[in-house]
Structure formats: structure tokens, C-alpha cells
Scaffold this motif. Structure first.
Motif, PDB file in Angstrom:
ATOM      1  N   GLU A  77       0.833  -1.207   0.000  1.00  0.00           N
ATOM      2  CA  GLU A  77       0.000   0.000   0.000  1.00  0.00           C
ATOM      3  C   GLU A  77       0.868   1.257   0.000  1.00  0.00           C
ATOM      4  OE1 GLU A  77      -3.338   2.367  -0.133  1.00  0.00           O
ATOM      5  OE2 GLU A  77      -3.254   0.192  -0.348  1.00  0.00           O
ATOM      6  N   ALA A  78       1.925   1.253   0.798  1.00  0.00           N
ATOM      7  CA  ALA A  78       2.826   2.413   0.863  1.00  0.00           C
ATOM      8  C   ALA A  78       3.552   2.628  -0.458  1.00  0.00           C
ATOM      9  CB  ALA A  78       3.834   2.234   1.994  1.00  0.00           C
ATOM     10  N   GLU A  79       3.921   1.544  -1.127  1.00  0.00           N
ATOM     11  CA  GLU A  79       4.601   1.677  -2.414  1.00  0.00           C
ATOM     12  C   GLU A  79       3.658   2.166  -3.504  1.00  0.00           C
ATOM     13  OE1 GLU A  79       6.427  -2.127  -3.169  1.00  0.00           O
ATOM     14  OE2 GLU A  79       8.223  -1.576  -2.031  1.00  0.00           O
ATOM     15  N   ARG A  80       2.410   1.741  -3.437  1.00  0.00           N
ATOM     16  CA  ARG A  80       1.444   2.169  -4.464  1.00  0.00           C
ATOM     17  C   ARG A  80       0.903   3.560  -4.203  1.00  0.00           C
ATOM     18  NH1 ARG A  80      -3.058  -1.524  -4.933  1.00  0.00           N
ATOM     19  NH2 ARG A  80      -2.363  -2.782  -3.206  1.00  0.00           N
ATOM     20  N   ASN A  81       0.853   3.966  -2.949  1.00  0.00           N
ATOM     21  CA  ASN A  81       0.304   5.278  -2.590  1.00  0.00           C
ATOM     22  C   ASN A  81       1.229   5.993  -1.607  1.00  0.00           C
ATOM     23  OD1 ASN A  81      -2.257   4.853  -3.999  1.00  0.00           O
ATOM     24  ND2 ASN A  81      -2.618   3.326  -2.426  1.00  0.00           N
ATOM     25  N   PRO A  82       2.411   6.366  -2.061  1.00  0.00           N
ATOM     26  CA  PRO A  82       3.350   7.019  -1.140  1.00  0.00           C
ATOM     27  C   PRO A  82       2.849   8.402  -0.736  1.00  0.00           C
ATOM     28  CG  PRO A  82       4.187   7.091  -3.365  1.00  0.00           C
ATOM     29  CD  PRO A  82       2.947   6.256  -3.398  1.00  0.00           C
ATOM     30  N   PRO A  83       3.275   8.890   0.423  1.00  0.00           N
ATOM     31  CA  PRO A  83       2.834  10.203   0.891  1.00  0.00           C
ATOM     32  C   PRO A  83       3.143  11.323  -0.089  1.00  0.00           C
ATOM     33  CG  PRO A  83       4.026   9.044   2.615  1.00  0.00           C
ATOM     34  CD  PRO A  83       4.137   8.219   1.369  1.00  0.00           C
ATOM     35  N   SER A  84       4.269  11.232  -0.795  1.00  0.00           N
ATOM     36  CA  SER A  84       4.640  12.289  -1.731  1.00  0.00           C
ATOM     37  C   SER A  84       3.826  12.227  -3.021  1.00  0.00           C
ATOM     38  CB  SER A  84       6.131  12.182  -2.071  1.00  0.00           C
ATOM     39  OG  SER A  84       6.374  10.998  -2.803  1.00  0.00           O
ATOM     40  N   GLY A  85       3.112  11.139  -3.226  1.00  0.00           N
ATOM     41  CA  GLY A  85       2.304  10.988  -4.421  1.00  0.00           C
ATOM     42  C   GLY A  85       3.029  10.314  -5.565  1.00  0.00           C
ATOM     43  N   VAL A  86       4.355  10.141  -5.443  1.00  0.00           N
ATOM     44  CA  VAL A  86       5.124   9.475  -6.490  1.00  0.00           C
ATOM     45  C   VAL A  86       5.767   8.235  -5.887  1.00  0.00           C
ATOM     46  CG1 VAL A  86       7.029   9.688  -8.119  1.00  0.00           C
ATOM     47  CG2 VAL A  86       5.568  11.659  -7.646  1.00  0.00           C
ATOM     48  N   SER A  87       5.505   7.118  -6.506  1.00  0.00           N
ATOM     49  CA  SER A  87       6.021   5.848  -6.017  1.00  0.00           C
ATOM     50  C   SER A  87       7.532   5.763  -6.212  1.00  0.00           C
ATOM     51  CB  SER A  87       5.348   4.698  -6.762  1.00  0.00           C
ATOM     52  OG  SER A  87       6.027   3.499  -6.541  1.00  0.00           O
ATOM     53  N   PRO A  88       8.265   5.342  -5.160  1.00  0.00           N
ATOM     54  CA  PRO A  88       9.705   5.145  -5.326  1.00  0.00           C
ATOM     55  C   PRO A  88      10.013   4.083  -6.378  1.00  0.00           C
ATOM     56  CG  PRO A  88       9.086   4.983  -3.008  1.00  0.00           C
ATOM     57  CD  PRO A  88       7.831   5.109  -3.802  1.00  0.00           C
TER      58      PRO A  88
END
Length: 100
Positions: free
Chosen positions: A65-76
Motif C-alpha cells: 500500500e505504501a509503495e502504491r500510494n506514497p505520501p509524496s504521491g510518487v512511487s519510489p
């Protein structure tokens, strides 16, 4: 190297850790502990191996979930892929410039 004992889902595990990593491992232990009760309930309390599988699934779901919806809006992951493609394009341009 230091030995550190972590308690996960009611069981203790002794692991080797590089010097200075103990606080980070304690933070990870606390993160796991926040989800251990849920994993134990999901496993039906049958055995520790099954509880650890559920715990791994819970943590993997959070990571996904964190990878698909990172806080910055762009996935690492997306940024890594874009960087790889840009490097490939740069290499191809350099190669064609040398051939010309």
C-alpha cells in the motif's frame, strides 16, 4: 556484532546485529508488535508459524500500500523505473554519438 533478543508474537528470537543497529531493530520490533495481536487472531492461535505467516502478510500488505500510494504521491518504484529508462536512453545516445 551484538546479539539482540526480539520478542515477536510472544516468542523470543536471538539475532546478530551490527553495532549501532539495536535501536532500529527495537523500532521494527515495536512495529511488528502493533500487528501481532491481529495476526494471532487471524491464525486462530493454532501455532506460532501460522501467526508469523499472517504477520508477514499484514506487513507485506502495508508495504504494498505504501509503495502504491506514497505520501509524496510518487512511487519510489516508479521513480526507480524512470531513472533506469533515462539511463538506458542516455547510454543509447552516447553509443550512437560515438558511432557517428
Amino acid at each position: 556484532m551484538a546479539d539482540i533478543t526480539l520478542t515477536i508474537a510472544g516468542r523470543s528470537y536471538s539475532i546478530a546485529a551490527r553495532d549501532g543497529e539495536e535501536p532500529h531493530l527495537r523500532d521494527l520490533e515495536a512495529l511488528i508488535a502493533r500487528h501481532a495481536d491481529t495476526a494471532q487472531r487471524a491464525s486462530g492461535g493454532l501455532n506460532s508459524e501460522r501467526t508469523l505467516v499472517y504477520l508477514a502478510l499484514i506487513l507485506a500488505d502495508l508495504l504494498d500500500e505504501a509503495e502504491r500510494n506514497p505520501p509524496s504521491g510518487v512511487s519510489p518504484v516508479l521513480l526507480d523505473r524512470v531513472a533506469d529508462r533515462l539511463e538506458a536512453v542516455a547510454a543509447a545516445l552516447e553509443e550512437s554519438a560515438q558511432d557517428a
